[in-house]
Motif scaffolding. Structure first.
Motif, PDB file in Angstrom:
ATOM      1  N   ASP A 118       0.761  -1.264   0.045  1.00  0.00           N
ATOM      2  CA  ASP A 118      -0.091  -0.038   0.033  1.00  0.00           C
ATOM      3  C   ASP A 118       0.909   1.285   0.120  1.00  0.00           C
ATOM      4  OD1 ASP A 118       1.072  -0.348   2.545  1.00  0.00           O
ATOM      5  OD2 ASP A 118      -0.658  -0.056   3.497  1.00  0.00           O
ATOM      6  N   ASN A 119       2.116   1.054  -0.375  1.00  0.00           N
ATOM      7  CA  ASN A 119       3.160   2.233  -0.292  1.00  0.00           C
ATOM      8  C   ASN A 119       3.344   2.819   0.883  1.00  0.00           C
ATOM      9  OD1 ASN A 119       3.414   2.223  -3.233  1.00  0.00           O
ATOM     10  ND2 ASN A 119       1.907   3.398  -3.678  1.00  0.00           N
ATOM     11  N   SER A 120       3.162   2.056   1.916  1.00  0.00           N
ATOM     12  CA  SER A 120       3.331   2.521   3.416  1.00  0.00           C
ATOM     13  C   SER A 120       4.984   2.150   3.631  1.00  0.00           C
ATOM     14  CB  SER A 120       2.441   2.097   4.168  1.00  0.00           C
ATOM     15  OG  SER A 120       2.199   0.595   4.558  1.00  0.00           O
ATOM     16  N   LEU A 121       5.824   2.883   4.292  1.00  0.00           N
ATOM     17  CA  LEU A 121       7.006   2.529   4.770  1.00  0.00           C
ATOM     18  C   LEU A 121       7.045   2.298   6.187  1.00  0.00           C
ATOM     19  CD1 LEU A 121      10.097   2.140   4.027  1.00  0.00           C
ATOM     20  CD2 LEU A 121      10.210   4.771   4.622  1.00  0.00           C
ATOM     21  N   SER A 122       7.489   1.171   6.482  1.00  0.00           N
ATOM     22  CA  SER A 122       7.396   0.723   8.125  1.00  0.00           C
ATOM     23  C   SER A 122       9.080   0.706   8.103  1.00  0.00           C
ATOM     24  CB  SER A 122       6.964  -0.928   8.170  1.00  0.00           C
ATOM     25  OG  SER A 122       5.638  -0.879   7.983  1.00  0.00           O
ATOM     26  N   ALA A 123       9.377   1.387   9.561  1.00  0.00           N
ATOM     27  CA  ALA A 123      10.624   1.288  10.170  1.00  0.00           C
ATOM     28  C   ALA A 123      10.732   1.345  11.702  1.00  0.00           C
ATOM     29  CB  ALA A 123      11.093   2.942   9.740  1.00  0.00           C
ATOM     30  N   THR A 124      11.634   0.461  11.775  1.00  0.00           N
ATOM     31  CA  THR A 124      12.049   0.274  13.351  1.00  0.00           C
ATOM     32  C   THR A 124      13.619   0.444  13.653  1.00  0.00           C
ATOM     33  OG1 THR A 124      10.230  -1.471  13.277  1.00  0.00           O
ATOM     34  CG2 THR A 124      12.229  -1.591  15.124  1.00  0.00           C
ATOM     35  N   PHE A 125      13.929   1.473  14.370  1.00  0.00           N
ATOM     36  CA  PHE A 125      15.192   1.593  14.900  1.00  0.00           C
ATOM     37  C   PHE A 125      15.668   1.379  16.231  1.00  0.00           C
ATOM     38  CE2 PHE A 125      14.992   3.555  10.665  1.00  0.00           C
ATOM     39  CZ  PHE A 125      15.455   4.882  10.477  1.00  0.00           C
ATOM     40  N   ASN A 126      16.802   0.656  16.305  1.00  0.00           N
ATOM     41  CA  ASN A 126      17.247   0.358  17.541  1.00  0.00           C
ATOM     42  C   ASN A 126      18.419   1.674  17.890  1.00  0.00           C
ATOM     43  OD1 ASN A 126      15.795  -1.449  18.147  1.00  0.00           O
ATOM     44  ND2 ASN A 126      17.286  -3.063  17.333  1.00  0.00           N
TER      45      ASN A 126
END
Length: 256
Positions: A118-126
């Motif tokens: 759906d053109n959504s960007l998922s990001a997870t940062f440590n």
């Protein structure tokens, strides 16, 4: 028959007989002039004008209205409060010698960074952050409700929060935080990131808003807010990859 002697009264020199009024033999009005019926014609002319000070009515004194008095009292109270606060600030400064806390971003790792269907960007940062309290007599209580976020060119990529903890005098605390988020309609954003990733220089901003309470000796003060902004330059944003921080600088300020 003897002649009768005539006795003539002798006038006393000290007694002055009244002089009969002198009757004018000529009229007081010259010929050719008419006598006024109102009396002496000499009295008909008005008296000569005299210059006097113009009369001005006295203005009543202005009375200060109620709002002006209230304004004066309010300003006076504000000035007194500022003076008291200045005295207290001077006492705190010379007794406790406060110093600004210092923060730094030491390491960053991305565990998720992908574009969905759906053109959504998922990001997870440590993110690893170091918090330093250089004060000898001031402790810091980090309260709940903090917010941390990572931004790229005005777009928020992910966010998280700090745990609640107390930081004592001259203490250094290492924090390992997880920041996660999702950005909608991020196809164009991902293309821009890939283009800058080829240069090996991607600018990021880390923003933190943390409510704290300062402890001066045994006195716990009211709640403040620490505002921290860090400018980062990393080499890439690839998932499951160690990110190298090329440059990092943090600014700190606080407010009520």
């Amino acid at each position: 028959m003897a002649d009768h002697q005539r006795i003539h009264p002798v006038q006393d020199p000290e007694v002055v007989e009244p002089v009969p009024p002198h009757k004018p033999t000529a009229p007081l009005v010259e010929r050719g002039s008419s006598r006024s019926e109102n009396g002496d014609p000499e009295r008909q002319y008005p008296p000569p004008l005299r210059r006097g000070i113009p009369y001005e009515p006295l203005k009543p004194p202005r009375r200060r209205s109620c709002w002006k008095k209230c304004l004066c009292w309010t300003l006076a109270l504000v000035i007194v409060q500022l003076i008291i606060l200045g005295i207290l600030a001077a006492i705190v400064y010379f007794v406790f010698q406060p110093k600004i806390p210092k923060y730094s971003v030491d390491a960053m790792r991305i565990t998720q960074f992908n574009l969905g269907n759906d053109n959504s960007l998922s990001a997870t940062f440590n993110v690893n952050i170091t918090a330093r309290n250089p004060n000898k007599k001031i402790g810091i209580y980090y309260e709940g409700g903090s917010r941390l976020s990572v931004w790229y060119t005005g777009t928020k990529l992910c966010e998280g929060s700090l745990p609640k903890f107390y930081q004592g005098h001259r203490n250094t605390t290492l924090l390992s935080l997880t920041l996660a988020g999702q950005t909608q309609d991020a196809a164009g954003l991902l293309q821009s990131l890939r283009a800058e990733q080829q240069t090996g220089s991607i600018p990021l901003n880390l923003r933190a808003r943390v409510p704290v309470r300062l402890k001066l000796g045994k006195l716990k003060l009211m709640k403040w807010k620490f505002l921290v902004r860090c400018r980062l330059v990393v080499d890439s944003l690839a998932a499951d990859n160690v990110i190298r921080i090329r440059d990092s600088s943090c600014k700190f300020r606080f407010r009520l």
